[in-house]
Write a protein that holds these residues in place. Sequence first.
Motif, PDB file in Angstrom:
ATOM      1  N   VAL A   5      -7.592   2.960  -4.932  1.00  0.00           N
ATOM      2  CA  VAL A   5      -8.118   2.758  -3.578  1.00  0.00           C
ATOM      3  C   VAL A   5      -7.172   1.878  -2.782  1.00  0.00           C
ATOM      4  O   VAL A   5      -6.857   2.154  -1.617  1.00  0.00           O
ATOM      5  CB  VAL A   5      -9.537   2.135  -3.630  1.00  0.00           C
ATOM      6  N   ASN A   6      -6.684   0.810  -3.403  1.00  0.00           N
ATOM      7  CA  ASN A   6      -5.784  -0.075  -2.681  1.00  0.00           C
ATOM      8  C   ASN A   6      -4.389   0.529  -2.535  1.00  0.00           C
ATOM      9  O   ASN A   6      -3.640   0.163  -1.638  1.00  0.00           O
ATOM     10  CB  ASN A   6      -5.702  -1.439  -3.378  1.00  0.00           C
ATOM     11  N   ASP A   7      -4.019   1.470  -3.426  1.00  0.00           N
ATOM     12  CA  ASP A   7      -2.759   2.204  -3.244  1.00  0.00           C
ATOM     13  C   ASP A   7      -2.809   3.069  -1.988  1.00  0.00           C
ATOM     14  O   ASP A   7      -1.827   3.178  -1.247  1.00  0.00           O
ATOM     15  CB  ASP A   7      -2.488   3.113  -4.444  1.00  0.00           C
ATOM     16  N   LEU A   8      -3.943   3.705  -1.776  1.00  0.00           N
ATOM     17  CA  LEU A   8      -4.069   4.706  -0.714  1.00  0.00           C
ATOM     18  C   LEU A   8      -4.578   4.132   0.603  1.00  0.00           C
ATOM     19  O   LEU A   8      -4.334   4.695   1.667  1.00  0.00           O
ATOM     20  CB  LEU A   8      -5.004   5.822  -1.174  1.00  0.00           C
ATOM     21  N   TYR A   9      -5.308   3.022   0.533  1.00  0.00           N
ATOM     22  CA  TYR A   9      -5.904   2.424   1.725  1.00  0.00           C
ATOM     23  C   TYR A   9      -5.622   0.926   1.697  1.00  0.00           C
ATOM     24  O   TYR A   9      -4.923   0.431   0.840  1.00  0.00           O
ATOM     25  CB  TYR A   9      -7.405   2.692   1.776  1.00  0.00           C
ATOM     26  N   PRO A  23      -1.689  -8.255  -2.694  1.00  0.00           N
ATOM     27  CA  PRO A  23      -1.382  -6.829  -2.496  1.00  0.00           C
ATOM     28  C   PRO A  23      -0.194  -6.324  -3.317  1.00  0.00           C
ATOM     29  O   PRO A  23      -0.104  -5.135  -3.604  1.00  0.00           O
ATOM     30  CB  PRO A  23      -1.075  -6.742  -0.993  1.00  0.00           C
ATOM     31  N   ALA A  24       0.722  -7.208  -3.704  1.00  0.00           N
ATOM     32  CA  ALA A  24       1.905  -6.773  -4.444  1.00  0.00           C
ATOM     33  C   ALA A  24       1.634  -6.561  -5.933  1.00  0.00           C
ATOM     34  O   ALA A  24       2.484  -6.022  -6.641  1.00  0.00           O
ATOM     35  CB  ALA A  24       3.033  -7.794  -4.275  1.00  0.00           C
ATOM     36  N   HIS A  25       0.471  -6.977  -6.403  1.00  0.00           N
ATOM     37  CA  HIS A  25       0.172  -6.894  -7.838  1.00  0.00           C
ATOM     38  C   HIS A  25      -1.235  -6.335  -8.047  1.00  0.00           C
ATOM     39  O   HIS A  25      -2.049  -6.897  -8.775  1.00  0.00           O
ATOM     40  CB  HIS A  25       0.301  -8.270  -8.490  1.00  0.00           C
ATOM     41  N   MET A  37       0.848  -1.201   0.000  1.00  0.00           N
ATOM     42  CA  MET A  37       0.000   0.000   0.000  1.00  0.00           C
ATOM     43  C   MET A  37       0.876   1.241   0.000  1.00  0.00           C
ATOM     44  O   MET A  37       1.811   1.368   0.783  1.00  0.00           O
ATOM     45  CB  MET A  37      -0.903   0.003   1.237  1.00  0.00           C
ATOM     46  N   VAL A  38       0.567   2.183  -0.845  1.00  0.00           N
ATOM     47  CA  VAL A  38       1.311   3.436  -0.921  1.00  0.00           C
ATOM     48  C   VAL A  38       0.671   4.448   0.012  1.00  0.00           C
ATOM     49  O   VAL A  38      -0.479   4.815  -0.149  1.00  0.00           O
ATOM     50  CB  VAL A  38       1.318   3.988  -2.365  1.00  0.00           C
ATOM     51  N   ASN A  39       1.442   4.873   1.021  1.00  0.00           N
ATOM     52  CA  ASN A  39       0.914   5.869   1.951  1.00  0.00           C
ATOM     53  C   ASN A  39       1.195   7.251   1.412  1.00  0.00           C
ATOM     54  O   ASN A  39       2.147   7.924   1.813  1.00  0.00           O
ATOM     55  CB  ASN A  39       1.541   5.676   3.333  1.00  0.00           C
ATOM     56  N   HIS A  40       0.420   7.670   0.497  1.00  0.00           N
ATOM     57  CA  HIS A  40       0.627   8.975  -0.130  1.00  0.00           C
ATOM     58  C   HIS A  40       0.300  10.076   0.861  1.00  0.00           C
ATOM     59  O   HIS A  40      -0.695  10.023   1.580  1.00  0.00           O
ATOM     60  CB  HIS A  40      -0.267   9.106  -1.369  1.00  0.00           C
ATOM     61  N   PRO A  41       1.143  11.116   0.973  1.00  0.00           N
ATOM     62  CA  PRO A  41       0.930  12.176   1.969  1.00  0.00           C
ATOM     63  C   PRO A  41      -0.390  12.889   1.792  1.00  0.00           C
ATOM     64  O   PRO A  41      -0.978  13.346   2.760  1.00  0.00           O
ATOM     65  CB  PRO A  41       2.110  13.131   1.722  1.00  0.00           C
TER      66      PRO A  41
END
Length: 398
Positions: free
Chosen positions: A130-134, A343-345, A1-5
Amino acid sequence: MVNHPIAQNSSARYTLFIILTLGILTAIGSISIDMYLPAFPVMAQYFKVPIVKIEHSVTVFLFGMAFGQLFIGPLSDVWGRTRPLKIGLLTYILCAVAGMLTSHFALFLVWRFVQGLAGSTCQVISRALVNDLYGGRKAAHVFTLLQIIMGVSPILAPTIGGFLATAGTWQYLFLLMALISGVALLGCFTVLPPGKVPAVNKTLNLSAIRFGYAQAIKNPAFINYALVRAITNSAAFSFITASPFVFTQLYHLSKKQYGFLFSGLAIGVITAGVVNTFLLKHFSIKHITQKATMVQMLAVFAGIFIIYFQAPLAVLLGILLVFTSMLGLILPNVTALYLAAVPAHNGSASALIGSMSYLSAFFITSLLSLLHNNTAYPMIIMMWCCTVVAFICLRYRT
């Protein structure tokens, strides 16, 4: 998951704009179909083809959505999410305008296919974002919010379509599709976070694409939940595709009445979505999905007998309300389940499930056209078969 600021530190208002943009992107596929359902009879007269032929415009759109997602998912993993999304939205807008202006049915089908290809970017990238951010239960909550927003589409779109489904105004329905997607494009340029960071070497690596798809396919949990998503989606499209004929030709509803009917059924999806946000606090995602699928299966089974005994329309609508309401529980929850499995793909997984869902719907709607017999049986039996398969898949232990 990418925790974007942006996702972490944005204000409530900014977050709302992000969710609304994602909601529009998620709803574009639905808008592209629901908006012009009431116009089927008028379009059949305009293009001088039987109304069943107009259903083919839904089928080719679904095929475009299915085919496009297989490429867009890996592409978004390499180029990042927003670049292919902007290109897809711009292409979608141009196709909507072209479909509005054409007077040849064969050319109209071509534009609908390309529009489906372009619209596939919205479906696959919005899920991946959505899965990148959450993630996890939070992702299920966000998907539920998107389902609620998307639930507004089947309420407003057919109602608007019912009012504009006349010989002189049905083309404006496609102009509205272009305007709505234009709002989403504006959101992409202003508020939408980029999500996953693009690859350093921005070239498509075919072996990496194969690896991403292979990892998803080898995962039993992903395949199981992906099948549930695809089959449930097919059940919904069985109803969506066949309902204009069933209600306007067999039950003799006017275009406006059909629009209001379809909108009324969509309220159930929104209500169920709200209920789902509370259920997620007390029950597991899979438990909620299993129970909702069982209710949906039993409801459609009852619908077969309702049609056989020619019960009043109100009784049939009650059963269909239960069916559509369960979509508000099943679709967001199973989406969170299959994305959490790999989650990795996420890009490849989102593309694969999107393609499976729309390809399944393409085959189901094609089969519906072949089974057309001037009754409601093909629609209701196809819906029931789909719900049975989904129920069986959820009983499988992963």
